[in-house]
Structure formats: C-alpha cells, structure tokens
Scaffold this active site. Structure first.
Site, PDB file in Angstrom:
ATOM      1  N   ASP A 124       0.841  -1.194   0.000  1.00 47.73           N
ATOM      2  CA  ASP A 124       0.000   0.000   0.000  1.00 47.73           C
ATOM      3  C   ASP A 124       0.880   1.250   0.000  1.00 47.73           C
ATOM      4  O   ASP A 124       1.917   1.299   0.659  1.00 47.73           O
ATOM      5  CB  ASP A 124      -0.897  -0.008   1.248  1.00 47.73           C
TER       6      ASP A 124
ATOM      7  N   HIS B 146       4.629   4.145  -3.427  1.00 44.50           N
ATOM      8  CA  HIS B 146       5.443   5.268  -3.895  1.00 44.50           C
ATOM      9  C   HIS B 146       5.918   6.162  -2.770  1.00 44.50           C
ATOM     10  O   HIS B 146       6.851   6.945  -2.956  1.00 44.50           O
ATOM     11  CB  HIS B 146       4.659   6.094  -4.912  1.00 44.50           C
TER      12      HIS B 146
ATOM     13  N   ASP C 216     -10.088   1.966  -4.829  1.00 44.98           N
ATOM     14  CA  ASP C 216      -9.897   3.372  -4.490  1.00 44.98           C
ATOM     15  C   ASP C 216     -10.750   4.306  -5.337  1.00 44.98           C
ATOM     16  O   ASP C 216     -10.787   5.511  -5.072  1.00 44.98           O
ATOM     17  CB  ASP C 216      -8.423   3.763  -4.674  1.00 44.98           C
TER      18      ASP C 216
END
Length: 1783
Positions: free
Chosen positions: A792, A795, A893
């Site tokens: 999760d 980045h 999402d």
C-alpha cells in the site's frame, strides 16, 4: 548463536583448535547442521516426504496439542547413511568432502547453509568428512552418543525455542497471558522455518509454521516421549528417501548452479552490458529456471571488469548487500580472446529482484549496473501452476467481510465468478476511523471478525489454505508500512517511530501553523468570523476570498512564525561589540576568501534564538578600515556593517517564509474549494470534527485551547506526541522522503490522512530498532499466511524499508507474489521501485481511460506481442520490458463506473480488460453493479453472500449484475493465458467498438472479442436499434461462438432512479440484467451474421442486435490444410535438417558466396539478367544472397515491425521466396540447395498470409545459420574456434572472394599441382578461381574488381589467416604471372590488359608471400610453384599459359633485381584511352633502390604510385590531371615492407628454402654492384631512424617545414619537400611490417601522436587535422571551383580510412610490449575495436566501409564494405589472440 553471514575473502575466521584441523565433534555437528537445514528450509521437500510416510500423520495426529523435542536419540545408522553418500552431500550443499587433513585447512563455517562466497567464479567450499577408501562408504566413528551430538549441535536453539519440557509446561499459561508483544523469533526459527505436521484427514497432511502462541500440552510426558520416539523412526525413513533423491534435491535447491552452465538446456537470455548504462529504471524480466548470460557491450571492450551479482548461489539465503563475483568464460570452443567471446552466466531459480554491477578492476568505479527480475511461480490445488497472465484477482475490503464464519459464503461469490485470487485489504485491527488502511495494531486480527468466537491466526491460516488447496484460489493481503493509526497503543512507548516535534524540531513552525488553522476551523464553525464575511457554511468563491484575507491578515500575523527562524539582531550586535573591543582587528579584505556568514537556526526552533558563527563574523567585519582614523569610529563602522548583514539575512529568511506561508494559504484554500465549493467536489456544508474546514497535519497532546498552550507543549518533552500525519504529495519526487524536511508540512502541500501518523524508520534497523522489528514481524506473519502482498502507498514507502521487509518476507515465502500501485507520474520512476523491490505486478486501471480508443491502447500496452510476431529462439537477447500488469477494470480506491460512465459500460470494459495478455482484476461490487464507491473509510456494511434466494438482499447469484458473464469472461482469460494465446491485436472498429484478438503462435487459433463500450449513458435509440458497424473479417475457420453477452435495463432505461441502498449489505442494481449465451454455432448467434467476404480464405461477419453494453467472442482456427502445413513448417524449423546440412556442407566457399552474398553487379555478371531483389516501398536489397534479406530482417525482427514493406511484400505474394530458390537453381553447384528450399517451402504458401513473415523469417534464418556455420567450418582453426567478431570479419573472405566471369584471374600454369584449381567448361575451359573484390558495390565486376594493391593488403587477413590457403596460393601465383617492369599490376584486368602504374603493389605481393610461408604449414613449397609468365620480358607480347613457366622464387627475385637495378618506363597505351585525367608526364614511371640509404623510391609529382592515388578530374576547379598526394620519393610504408621482406628472405635462404641471397645491378661503367639481402637490410636499418624521425631538436631549415614533432615522416625525398613532413597514417604500416626499424620509445611517442591527431571512431585521418590542407569530408560529386575538394580531390587529405587503423592498432600492441605498456595497449585496442564491431553488426552489408568522413561521419561515396578494411581489423584480432594466449 553466530548469525549466518559470509566471510570476506580477506578475513578468515580463526580455526577452532591448535592443529588447524576439525575435530570429530565439530565434524558431526556440521553434518547434522547441513542436513537439518536442508530438510527444514525447503518445505516442499518435507511435504513430499510426509506424503511418502503417511504414518507420520497418524503418529503425531495431535501435534497442535504439544511440542515435540528433537533431542531424542535417532538410530546411529541414520548418520552413517548420510555420510555414506557424502559425495551426494557435496553436490547438494556445495560442501567439499574432506578426504584428508589439509595443512591450510579452511575454518569450519558453523552457521552457513553453504559456503556461498564466489570469487572469480570459484566457490569457497566447506570442509566435511575425512578421507575414506574411495571404494568404501564414507563413515564416521561417533565420539559420543548421537542424542548428545544433536543436543550439543543445537544447544542454543533448543534452549531458546523448546527448553525443558517441564519448564515449557510451567511457562505455557504465562505465555498465553502475554500477548501484547510478539515472542522473539529464535535463530533456529529464522533459519529453518521450524515445521510441525498437522493431520487434517486420513489422506491429507499439510505443513504449517509453528505458531507464536504456545498451546498447553495435554499429554503426559511419558506418552509424549513414546509418540515422538516412533516419530523419529519415520523421520529417519524420510531423510533416507530425501538422500536417495539428492540429484533432484540438488537441482531444486541450487538451480543447477554447481553445473557447468554452458551445458544448461532451456531458455537463455543474453544481457549486454554497456559503459555508463546504469539501468535502475529499466526492467529486465525473466522466468524462473532461465539462464542469464551477461556479455560486454562494444563500449566495454577492453574494460572487462569484475561483474558482481547479488543473486544467492546454492541454497544461501538472499542478502541484498552480498554479491558474488561472476567468472568470465570464453564461448565454447572459442580461442579468441577479444571481448565479444566472453560471457558470465547464471541460472536463476529464485524469484525476486537482483542487482548487478560491473566494476573497473583498477579504480573500482562502476562501469555499468542494473537489475534483473525473476518472476515467481504460483500454484494452487494439487500443485497446479497459475501463470502470472492467468491471474484473476478480486479485491475485498476485509472489514466488509464481517464475522469470520460468514467469509466462505461471501468469498464464494468470487469463486463462482471465476476469480482465482483474492486481494484482502489489511486484516489487522483498525483504528478509530475504521479506514481499511489505518491499522491500530499490526500484530492483531481485526476484532470485527469475531462473533461469539475469538478468531485466531491459525484459523485464518487454515482458511487461506483451504482457499488455496480446495477452492484453487490464491490470496494476497495489503501490508501498510508508511503509517499507523493515531490510536496505536505502541506509540505511547515508542513515539520515536514517528516524525514528531521532539525528534524532528524542524516541524515546529509547521505544527504551530497547523494548530492555528485548526483553531481557525473551529472558530469558523462557531461563527466567530461571520462579521468578516466567513459564514458557518462556506459555499462560494467569495467565501474563499474572505478566508484567504483572514488567514493572511489575522491568523498568520498572530503566529509570528518568523521568530522561530530569525536571529535577535540587537543581542548579536551586543555580543559582537564586546568581542571587537577585546580582539585585534584583521587585515582589510580578510574575508574575501572565506564563506559568508549565515544564520544558524536554533536546534529547538525557539523564538529569536537563531545565531551566527561569531568567529567567522569577526574575521569578516572586525577589520582595519582605511576610512576610519580612530578606533571608536572603526568599531562603529564594523558593527554597523555586521548589523546590516544580519538585517539582510533576516529579511531573506522572512521573505522565504512568507513565500511558504502564501503557498500554505493557497493550498488550504484549494482544499476547502474541493470539499465545499467545487461542483464536482464533495459539496460538504456543515463544519464538524469529522468534516473540518481544514484537515490537521499533526496530532495533539492533551487538549490545548490557545496558541500559547500549543507552543508550550511543543517545547516540552511531550512534543514527542505531536506527530506528523501521513498522506501524499501531488507531483512530488517519490524517491525523496517528504517528511525529511518541513517544506511539505509548512507549505500545506500534503493531502493528509488525519487518522494516521507517518512512521520514521531511518535508514537502517539500528535507527529505530523497535519499529523495524515490529514491522518485520507483521510482514513475516502476512507472508506466512498469504501467497502474496500488496504494497500500500508504495510510492511513499522508503525504498530501504520496503527492500528490507520484502527480503524478510521472501525468506518465509520465496515465491511471494508482490503487487503495488504506484503514483509517481513517471514510468522510469515506477521501474526503479519495481526493480529494487522485485515487484511482480503493477496495478493498472482501465478507469484511467477517457474513451474506448485509450482503453484499447491499454489492452495492447500491458502485454503480448503482435499477431504474427516473429519466431523467438530459446537463446535471445534480454530486452527491456514494461512492468507486468495486474490490469483492473476498477480498483477499490475509485468510484463506480456507474457514476463516472454508465452501467452499460461495466460488461464491455471488463471483457476488454480480460482480453489483455496480463493478469486481470476487479473489486468486489463491480460485478454486482454497485452504483457507488465502496469507500475504504466510510463503508460500514457487509458484502453479500452466495445464495439462491433472489428476494433476499443478503444473497447474490448468477441472476445478479454481470456475475454470470464475468464467470465466462474469467474462464476465457485463464484459458487464453494458460494455453499460450500471447499475441494481441487491437482493432478500433469505430468510436465505441473495440475488437481484440488473442492469438496462439503455436496452434494459430485465435479468439476475437468485440465489445461495444458505453463511456456515457447511451441514448434510448442506441439501445433499441442497430447502428452501422464495420464488418468483422477474419481468416480461417470459425470453430464456435464462445459467448454473447449484453446488459440491459429490466425497467426501460431507469436503472439509477430505482436503486435503494441497503443498510446492512452492500447491494447493487437489481433492475439491470445480463443476457448470456455461450458455446454455440454461428447460425444460432443473435449478434453475428455471416456475409460474403470476396475471398475464399476469409470470413466476414456483420452485426445485428449489437448495442452499447454488448460483447461477443468467437474462436477461429486454421483450416485443416493450413494446420497440416504449419505442422510441417514447425517441424522444419525446430528439428535438425540432416539433408539441408549435407547439401550445404558440400558447397564450396565460392558456392557459399553465391548463396549468401553477391551484389547486384555481380549477379548481373552471371548473364541471367537478374539483380538483387527489389522490395516495393523499400528498395533493392544489398545482396542477392540470403544476407541481403537477413540484414533487413535483423532490423525488423527485434521490434516485430510487421508493417515494414518487406513484411507487406511477403504477405502479398511469394515473389521473394521464388527469387531465392530460382537464382540458386540456375547454377549447377547451388541447384541442390535451391531445390531443397523450393521443396521445403511449398507449405509456406498454404498458410494464412499474415503468418508468412514469421515463418519465412524462421526458415530463412535456419538456412542462413547453416550457411554461416558451414562457411566458418571450411576455414581454418582461427575462424572455426573464433569469436562472433572474428567470424563476422572472416566472412569478408566469402563476401569478397567470388568467381566473376568478367573479372577472372590469369590462367595458372598447367603444371601446377597439389592441387590445381577447379576447371569447368563454359565454351572453353575456365578455371574457377575466386578473385578478391576491392570493395562493394563500386569494385564488383570487370576491370574495376581486381586491384593488385588492395588484393595483397587484404590477402593475409581474408585468405591466409582464415585458412583459405589454396585460394591465397592461386592469388599469389596468378598475379605473379603478370609481373612486368618489376611490378605487380595496379588494375589486373585479366592480366593481359593490366596497368603497371603503382609502386606499392609488388611490395604488398612480396609481403603476402612472406605471410603465406609463415602461416601455412609447408608454405615454403610455394617458392617452387610454376608461374606461367604472361610477359616473360617487359616488351613481350602476351604468352599463353604453360609456354613460359618459371618457379615463383625466380619471379620474386626478378622483381627485387629490377628495383635494385632501377627502372624507368612509360606506360603502354599512354593517353586518355587508359586514363582520361592524367597529364602526359604522369605516364612516365620510375622505381629504384637508393644506393646510399637502401630505401625503395620512385614516382614523380605527376603520378601517384602508392595507395593515396587521387588524380584531380575537375576542369572547372583547374585541377584536372593534378595529383593530390604524389608521395614520390621513398614512402615510409614501402620502406617497411621492403625491409620486412628482405630480412625474411635472408632467413629463407639460410634455411635453404629460397635459393637467392643477394641482388646486383650493372652500373654505367659496366661493373656490377652486389648487395646481399643482409647488407641491404642493414643499410635501411642504419638510415631509417635518422632520416625519418622528427625529433624535438631539428635544423632550422627543416623546422620551417615541420608541423608536428615526435612523429615519423611520411616520405623521404619527395619532389614537394613539405609533404615529407606531413603527419599521415602510413608509418604504422612500417612499424608492423618491420618493427625492428624503430626505436621503441620513439615509436610509442609517434603512436601517441597518431592517436591524438589521426585516430577517428573507425578510421585514421589521412592527414593531420591541423594541416593547412586538411579537408575531412569526401564528396566525389562536388562540382565546385574549390581546388581542394572538387570531384573529391581530398580523397586522401583528411577522410578517415579504415585499413590503416588495423596497422595502427597492431603497432600499438607490438610497441606496447616493448615499452612495458602492453596491458594499456590491449585496453586501448579493444576499446577502438568496439566501434568496428558495432559498425560491422549494424551495416546491412555486414562489412566495414572503405572510409568515413570527419569524426566517423557517414560517407555516401565510400564503398559500404571494403576488403582491406575487414582484413586489417581481422589481423588485429589475430594478434590479440596470440598475445593473450602467450601471456
């Protein structure tokens, strides 16, 4: 216990006893360690053993109720049995079985699984047992009882892990109560993954890791002792079986690493390294069990550094910072040491991402680096494989699964819909926000799963195992590494794990700002600012403007944040004054070379506490001043200047802060706008704690109400609880930690998650031990249960953290499937994450497409090759790729497509997604048509379950949503991936309709799916009527309609209005229905209708009832006749073709020239009016032979450029195929090959045309490879065992050497034997001897083909070194027949029409004879070979062959004596007939030997007798008949050739091979002067250096002509004196042909000058670039009046010729050895050769050009491939081989 680690090669562990041996106790311990570790670390082996010994399951059926002790005695014979097969143990572990005591015994590495350190490719192995009789089993006399051995060996582990059984029982209850902290993993648990066996049924057993939770033993110890004793007997049997299968074990554990990798079978990928390429952002993916071969790219030639790779060898565990030094090997049977032949190879079996780097051996710099990803292999059920491209994953919010006992019913929905993988959001306890990603406790399960029963991790693990084994569904789970919930209890004890105002005081200004904004938000809620134009409900831009004004004028002003960073000027000035009065001033200008003063921010960011470096300030400002006349004035001015500086520094800080605060205000306004004002935003009205006006960036401690209270806490020890929230920053650098400074928080750039705090790991575990350990346990537990993990917020996760934790996870589960979703806005940055973390798949979204065209593009982008792609061999280059995709129709999402597009689009979009050649996925709710976002934070309801009651909202089945269609689509996706439908074609049929083809490159069956997308709600007319759609055309036979599906509204287009959201269950649209029909013939289709196609091979389908939301899929296969043809063709490609090989082996090199090469002129010369094949839209191929088409295919194949004109030509007709075999059939010697090609390619004409390019390429490539190999095998060992580079250059021998009717060699003597040349009857008897073209295409046929000079410069490399001895012999004798005036012809023209206008050809001829004799076994016999003289005397008419024969040595001697006597003559037929440009004086020739120096000389300024032979031809420029480079006098290379020849002849005479030892001339007075060869050579030796070397000190007269020093002259005695001193590329020729002439030191200096001023990328400048006459670009068509370049007059005045480069490089090697700089020379030579290798491989001519323009630029007037260019570079490689083999 010592941690498992590598021992550096320079640091060996001390031996354990004085005699440096290994005592018996240690040896026994070692053996047990090796076997127990092998047994424990590979669970699949243990599983196999357990299945074999079923009794184990029955014996310890209740192991969950107790823990058994391994210290009980095992039978002694078990250890003896292990030692009996110690040789097999050596194979398994890499351990070296000791057969005798060694004096320099390597110390025992007690804790390594194997001795894994590789250094230079060698493995440091572990010692084991002493010597035994080789014919007897190796046994061991035990020094003590076996159970004692085990006890001693694992004493620490037993103490830590098991302990005493009675102590265990006493501690059990206490352990059950201490669940707040996870028990520490013991070393044995880490290394062995300690297992126990649990019986599920009588027939089924499984392996699971022992739980951290210890269960109270229920059995009596005595009964337990008995059970375990019985169990040990079964374990012994199991170990015995494992030992008996040691070969299989070795392969599994070590992946074949101990094998000679050159003998590996299976796929091989070749990775070419390139200098300066650090490919962190380039993805190279390979499958498991693939051999990776590293090779040096051309720009690394000469820099063969040390190659390091952190892939773990053997069964060593992966450690990211431990690298093995890979050994460079030579290609099999290769003896060439050029760097094209070296490689390093490793078979990769362990999944993950691995880093390599190439290190310079001298300065340790990194030359190249990158990563290689090894894909995991997934499986489920009874070990059924699940290829990555077959994954169908569904995301579920774990919190929405509800009570654990309801999970099967809810997840059954996914199973029935055809998914084979479940993605669980975190299963851990959630924080107060109930966000799926805000975890309260990472080590506890979510209590929402509990009903009346407390769910344990073991139960969860059992359920996941059931999914895997019974439901055939894998599972992955999120791991959240970036943040933890605000409420996490461990934060109280470990606030250091967060970014807070205590450990990161730079956050304090941002915290105060955050507190002020929070207070402002509450005040707005309470109506405090209504009088300022800010109401309680903010809804307009005017309200936002009021907020902006209030923040800037009131809120921020009250904060006075500048005081946290600026200094107190008054205070610092006072300090300065005190110091100034007590210190002596510095000289004026003292601070000019010193850094300026800067404000040093207070470490705690206290108000007005910033300071400066006062000592530095004194040096700057306490100085003598010329404008002051007393001390007080000086002090005052110094202080003023200091104060002004402080004021300016403060101002700069305040301005910067104000810029940050302005940004903070604007970012705050942007957030309020989105949530409250923006039409497409959230449209919130009321301000509340849950929906504040401005979100918090920090947690608070206590309940501070005022600014002062906030600030007081901020400076107190409780500041550690003022923790920064996590979030994400738009357009930030994901490789930079945004919390490492205050900018993001101060400027309010963070989109904060107010329920979680950001975790602060540091750079290594030591920086925050608790956090690293805590998260390691969390990740390992997740990996132990699930098949994969999803990272999760990947980045924003620090890479070092993710690397470390994923490494830990892969120890638990090597085949871990790692998924991530990255938002870096850069594919290159994405790739950095993928490489470093070993990410298997990146999540990609169809929702990102804005229309159907973009959606189709994504389908094509994320996997597969184009339909009809070229055949791929098992050994091929490893090419960059994109990250493997998990392509999802919707992620959890994102909002529902029902909201963003339309309900009609869900079916076609998911169908298109599943046609992509990659993993596919969806999120729960998509298939049920849930019309809203199932929010990860706000959703509180549960998912529905699978059931048959259509009236109960709790249940769903195939009547709901698109579930029925999804099952079919998922099944199709799996089938396509599993059966290898890896080729993809996407056709945009119209704006909304997309057709996707998945094609199987083996069977050539295809599945075509057509989807009618609906990115917006369709019009009612689109639903009810059929619009015009372009017909679908396919080639082949329709097997079936796989399915038709459409989605429709039951209630006439009102699906949204009737939806009612259930309060308990997540429900979808019930008024939408999917209509599905599957597996039926075309005539039953309700969508497709067959139409006339106009082509018997094509099918055409029209559409009916095909509306938005519709999908249809069909399966098409080849016609039976085509299937049969494909089968034959594949057999042709994949099986050895014995007949073909036999035919090719019978071809001569002349025949191979015809099969492979021949340019258009050569082909026309055969008389059949056939040139090279012309490809419409591309042009004529460069060769008529296979090389012509292969060169073109080589540019098309790597990119699958199926749109190339060649591919189009192949699809349209069989013209090229027929051209290939027909031209071969025209010639008797190649007819069989032509017939074979014709016969074996008939089937190619029977397959669909779109497949022709691929199969044509595969077949022609197979023939081509055989031809190339046959060419090499017909040459000498240098080529047979040559590198790729050597062979490519040697093919120049075949390329240029050909029989051309119009350019025959003179007929050889009929008396020639051993063997004579081949003769054929073509009207007359004709000798089939190959002539050597000077270059192609300009010098291909007729009188322009054969040049004496070019032939003999090229002869050594192309004919002698390649082993074509007879061809070389014929060439020498044929040109010998033409000798006239002591010269060899310049232009041969059959011998009878030769031109004798060059002075150098005869010396190259003589040098070639020297080379022949030196290289050819028994080559001395050539001296006696008969030569049929055409012109026995200079004035003779042409004689017929055999009428005047002389032995070769007579002809040679005549040439020498004519030179010694001297000769002047005028060319026969002088005038425009033979040369239209030459002036009359140019036809007058002179040659001779200078009586004083011994130098050969000749020529005049009107002719050009050496290779630099450009004659002016431009009347317009006034240079017609003028010679650009006459080089008359004594040319340096001719002196070298002469010296080399006569020195050699002296030896030949002394060895009684050559009958002559001297030359004589008759003087004018009738006397004779005689020189022996030795005297002649000595005369040259004495004079050369003194007359040619240009030293630093030369006479004044000469100095006027000297342009460069430390070089050798180009000529001596030229008619134009200044030309002697020009720096040209000729002297290295003399260095190679007569190195003894040169002083080594001077020679090296001259070569350095040549490198500096002459060396280009490929060639050598023919003139120093600083010379006034230098013109570097050759253009023969230049028609200007410029005398220097018109009509290419500058041919040899700067353009860079390749053949001199070979001599320069060879000279470098020769003199590098003489001046002790050979390694430096070799490195330089290889680096230069790199450019030639690249040019050779990339040229469509597969040759090296004649010349280039300045700096290697392309020259259009150059021959594209030149004989002497190829030859001279090949000679360099030959020298390199000799040097490196001798060293």
């Amino acid at each position: 216990m010592v941690k498992n680690r590598l021992i550096p090669p320079t640091k060996k562990r001390k031996n354990r006893n004085k005699n440096h041996g290994i005592n018996s106790r240690e040896r026994e311990n070692f053996i047990w360690r090796q076997w127990i570790r092998i047994w424990g670390i590979n669970q699949f082996l243990l599983t196999s053993a357990v299945n074999t010994i079923g009794a184990i399951g029955n014996t310890i059926k209740k192991t969950k109720e107790h823990t058994f002790n391994l210290t009980l005695a095992l039978p002694r014979w078990c250890l003896n049995q292990m030692l009996t097969i110690s040789k097999q143990l050596e194979n398994v572990t890499g351990a070296d079985v000791e057969r005798q005591q060694r004096q320099n015994q390597v110390s025992l590495i007690r804790d390594d699984l194997v001795a894994p350190k590789l250094n230079g490719g060698a493995i440091h192995k572990l010692p084991t047992t002493p010597q035994t009789n080789q014919n007897q089993p190796a046994t061991l006399q035990l020094s003590r009882p076996l159970n004692q051995i085990i006890e001693d060996t694992f004493r620490e582990e037993f103490a830590n892990t098991y302990g005493n059984y009675h102590n265990l029982r006493q501690r059990t209850s206490r352990k059950l109560q201490q669940q707040q902290k996870p028990p520490q993993s013991t070393p044995l648990q880490k290394q062995l993954s300690i297992t126990h066996i649990k019986t599920k049924t009588k027939r089924q057993t499984s392996i699971e890791t022992i739980s951290e939770e210890v269960v109270t033993p229920k059995k009596d110890p005595k009964d337990l002792q008995s059970d375990i004793s019985n169990t040990h007997k079964e374990i012994v049997k199991t170990l015995t079986q494992i030992l008996s299968r040691s070969e299989e074990l070795r392969k599994t554990l070590m992946g074949g690493q101990m094998q000679d990798v050159r003998k590996d079978k299976g796929p091989v990928r070749v990775l070419n390294l390139s200098l300066g390429q650090h490919q962190d952002s380039v993805i190279y993916r390979i499958k498991r069990n693939t051999s990776l071969q590293f090779r040096l790219g051309p720009n690394l030639f000469g820099k063969r550094g040390k190659l390091f790779f952190n892939y773990p060898v053997g069964i060593r565990l992966f450690k990211r910072d431990e690298y093995q030094d890979l050994e460079w090997r030579l290609d099999d049977n290769c003896k060439n040491s050029d760097d094209t032949a070296y490689y390093a190879k490793l078979k990769l079996t362990l999944p993950g991402g691995y880093h390599y780097y190439l290190e310079d051996r001298s300065d340790k710099s990194i030359l190249a680096s990158g990563y290689v990803l090894v894909d995991p292999e997934l499986s489920f059920g009874p070990n059924e494989p699940l290829p990555l491209d077959c994954i169908q994953c569904q995301t579920v919010l774990a919190k929405s699964l509800g009570h654990f006992n309801t999970w099967p019913g809810k997840l059954l929905v996914a199973k029935e819909a055809g998914y084979n993988m479940i993605h669980f959001t975190p299963i851990q306890e959630l924080g107060d926000s109930n966000s799926s990603y805000s975890l309260r406790d990472q080590l506890k399960l979510n209590p929402q799963f509990n009903d009346k029963h407390h769910v344990t991790k073991e139960e969860l693990s059992d359920f996941i195992e059931k999914l895997r084994s019974e439901w055939k569904m894998l599972s992955i789970c999120d791991i959240v590494l970036n943040h933890t919930a605000n409420e996490s209890p461990w934060l109280v004890d470990h606030p250091e794990a967060t970014y807070n105002c205590l450990n990161c005081p730079y956050l304090r200004p941002a915290y105060l700002l955050d507190a002020a904004l929070y207070q402002f938000s509450r005040d707005v809620r309470d109506g405090v600012y209504e009088t300022s134009g800010i109401p309680k409900e903010i809804s307009t831009e005017d309200h936002l403007n009021a907020v902006r004004h209030c923040l800037q004028t009131e809120v921020l002003r009250r904060l006075r944040l500048q005081e946290l960073i600026i200094c107190d000027v008054t205070k610092l000035v006072s300090e300065f004054l005190v110091l100034v009065r007590t210190r002596s001033p510095y000289p004026a200008g003292n601070g000019e070379n010193l850094p300026g003063i800067q404000i040093i921010t207070d470490r705690k960011y206290k108000r007005m506490k910033s300071t400066v470096n006062m000592e530095l300030a004194l040096k700057h400002y306490n100085v003598y001043r010329s404008d002051c006349f007393d001390e007080e004035t000086r002090i005052q001015k110094c202080t003023e200047e200091f104060k002004n500086t402080l004021d300016e520094l403060n101002r700069i800080l305040e301005d910067n802060l104000q810029n940050d605060l302005n940004a903070a205000v604007e970012n705050t306004i942007a957030g309020i706008r989105y949530y409250r004002v923006q039409p497409d935003g959230m449209q919130w009205k009321e301000i509340s704690e849950d929906k504040p006006l401005i979100y918090r960036y920090f947690t608070d401690y206590g309940k501070p109400e005022t600014y002062a209270e906030h600030e007081s806490i901020m400076y107190s020890p409780n500041a550690k609880y003022l923790m920064a929230h996590n979030g994400w920053v738009m357009n930030s650098d994901p490789l930079t930690n945004f919390a490492s400074n205050a900018n993001v928080y101060l400027r309010r750039e963070l989109i904060a998650w107010g329920d979680s705090v950001k975790l602060r790991y540091g750079e290594r575990p030591e920086d925050c031990p608790f956090l690293w350990k805590h998260m390691q346990t969390y990740v390992e537990e997740t990996a132990r249960v699930f098949d994969g993990v999803r990272l999760d917020n990947c980045h924003s996760t620090p890479l070092v953290v993710a690397e470390y934790l994923l490494d830990c996870a892969r120890i638990i589960k090597p085949n871990l499937y790692v998924v991530a979703e990255l938002f870096t806005n850069s594919d290159l940055t994405d790739n950095v994450f993928v490489n470093r973390l070993g990410i298997t798949s990146l999540i990609r979204e169809a929702a990102s497409a804005w229309d159907s065209h973009e959606e189709g593009r994504l389908v094509y982008r994320y996997g597969g090759s184009p339909v009809g792609a070229f055949y791929e061999p098992s050994i091929r280059p490893l090419t960059p790729t994109i990250a493997h995709a998990l392509f999802m129709d919707l992620t959890h999402d994102n909002p529902s497509p029902v909201e963003k597009r339309s309900a009609y689009d869900l079916l076609p979009t998911t169908a298109l997604v599943n046609m992509a050649c990659c993993a596919s996925g969806s999120t729960r709710g998509y298939d049920e048509l849930v019309p809203h976002h199932i929010h990860v934070v706000e959703e509180t309801r549960e998912y529905t379950e699978w059931g048959s009651d259509p009236t109960n909202v709790r249940y769903v089945n195939f009547t709901n949503g698109i579930l029925h269609a999804k099952k079919i689509i998922n099944k199709l996706h799996h089938t396509l991936g599993f059966e290898g439908y890896e080729q993809v074609y996407v056709d945009q049929m119209d704006a909304d309709i997309v057709a996707v083809t998945r094609h199987n490159p083996i069977t050539h069956s295809s599945v075509i799916l057509v989807a009618f997308t609906s990115f917006s709600t369709p019009k009612e007319s689109d639903i009810k009527s059929q619009r015009s759609v372009k017909p679908l055309r396919v080639e082949g036979t329709l097997d079936e309609v796989i399915f038709e599906a459409s989605i429709a509204d039951k209630d006439e287009y009102s699906y949204i209005h009737d939806f009612q959201k259930d309060n308990r269950y997540i429900n979808g649209l019930r008024n939408m229905q999917v209509i599905v029909k599957e597996h039926f013939p075309l005539e039953k289709s309700e969508v497709l209708v067959e139409q006339p196609s106009g082509d018997c091979n094509m099918l055409q389908f029209g559409f009916k009832n095909f509306h938005p939301g519709s999908v249809v899929a069909i399966r098409v296969s080849l016609k039976k006749s085509a299937q049969s043809s494909v089968k034959i063709l594949r057999n042709l490609i994949e099986s050895p073709q014995v007949e073909l090989k036999s035919i090719i082996n019978d071809l001569s090199l002349n025949d191979l020239n015809r099969a492979l090469y021949r340019c258009s002129q050569e082909e026309y010369d055969d008389g059949f009016n056939i040139g090279c094949y012309n490809v419409p839209g591309h042009g004529e191929l460069v060769y008529a032979g296979l090389q012509g088409v292969m060169s073109l295919l080589a540019t098309i194949r790597p990119n699958n450029d199926l749109g190339h004109p060649l591919c189009d030509n192949l699809r349209k007709g069989d013209w090229l195929l027929e051209y290939i075999h027909r031209r071969l059939q025209l010639h008797k010697t190649t007819k069989l090959l032509g017939d074979w090609i014709e016969d074996n390619t008939q089937e190619l004409k029977k397959i669909p045309r779109y497949l022709i390019p691929a199969y044509f390429d595969a077949i022609i490539t197979k023939i081509y490879v055989e031809l190339i190999e046959a060419s090499a095998q017909k040459m000498g060992d240098f080529v047979k065992h040559g590198s790729v580079f050597v062979r490519a250059l040697a093919l120049g021998s075949v390329q240029f050497g050909a029989f051309v009717k119009s350019a025959r060699l003179p007929t050889l003597s009929p008396k020639l034997k051993d063997p004579p040349p081949n003769i054929v009857i073509i009207g007359d008897e004709i000798e089939i001897t190959s002539s050597l073209s000077a270059g192609l295409p300009h010098f291909a046929t007729g009188y322009m083909r054969n040049w004496g000079r070019d032939t003999f410069i090229a002869l050594r490399g192309l004919y002698i070194l390649t082993g074509r001895y007879q061809d070389a012999r014929y060439m020498i004798l044929a040109y010998a027949a033409c000798l006239r005036h002591g010269l060899i012809p310049n232009l041969l023209d059959g011998g009878k029409n030769s031109r004798f206008n060059c002075r150098d050809a005869v010396w190259w001829w003589l040098y070639s004879i020297k080379s022949y004799v030196e290289e050819v076994p028994g080559g001395e016999s050539i001296f006696q070979d008969p030569v049929s003289r055409i012109f026995p005397k200079d004035d003779s008419e042409a004689h017929s062959p055999g009428t005047c024969d002389q032995p070769l040595h007579r002809v040679m001697h005549e040439a020498l004596e004519v030179h010694f006597q001297g000769m002047t003559f005028r060319e026969r037929n002088a005038g425009s007939k033979i040369d239209e440009h030459m002036v009359d004086q140019g036809f007058n020739n002179q040659i001779g030997i200078h009586p004083e120096t011994g130098f050969v000389f000749g020529g005049n300024e009107h002719n050009c007798g050496t290779w630099m032979d450009k004659m002016g031809s431009s009347q317009k420029a006034g240079i017609k008949g003028k010679v650009a480079t006459p080089r008359d006098g004594s040319a340096v290379e001719l002196i070298g050739l002469c010296k080399g020849v006569i020195t050699w002849l002296t030896k030949m005479h002394d060895d009684h091979y050559y009958p002559h030892n001297s030359v004589q001339r008759k003087q004018k007075n009738g006397t004779f002067v005689r020189w022996t060869f030795k005297e002649w050579a000595e005369k040259i030796q004495v004079n050369f250096e003194k007359l040619f070397w240009i030293d630093e000190a030369d006479s004044e007269v000469e100095n006027k002509l000297i342009h460069k020093k430390n070089v050798y002259k180009d000529c001596y005695g030229a008619s134009r004196p200044w030309t002697d001193y020009q720096l040209r590329c000729n002297f290295p020729v003399a260095m190679v042909t007569a190195p003894e002439l040169f002083n080594p030191t001077k020679a090296w200096k001259a070569l350095e000058q040549a490198e500096k001023y002459l060396l280009g990328p490929l060639g050598m400048k023919t003139l120093d670039s600083e010379d006034w006459n230098y013109r570097g670009d050759y253009d023969n068509s230049n028609d200007s009046e410029d005398k220097t370049i018109a009509h290419g007059f500058n041919y040899h005045q700067g353009p860079e010729w390749l053949w001199p480069t070979g001599y320069y490089l060879r000279a470098k090697l020769i003199f590098g050895a003489k001046v002790n700089k050979l390694p430096e020379a070799i490195t330089h030579v290889k680096a230069v050769l790199a450019n030639h290798f690249v040019d050779l491989q990339s040229s469509e001519w597969r040759g090296l050009p004649e010349l280039t323009n300045a700096d290697g630029a392309y020259c259009r007037d150059s021959c594209r491939t030149q004989a002497w260019s190829m030859s001279s570079i090949l000679e360099v490689l030959h020298d390199l081989q000799r040097i490196e083999m001798s060293n």
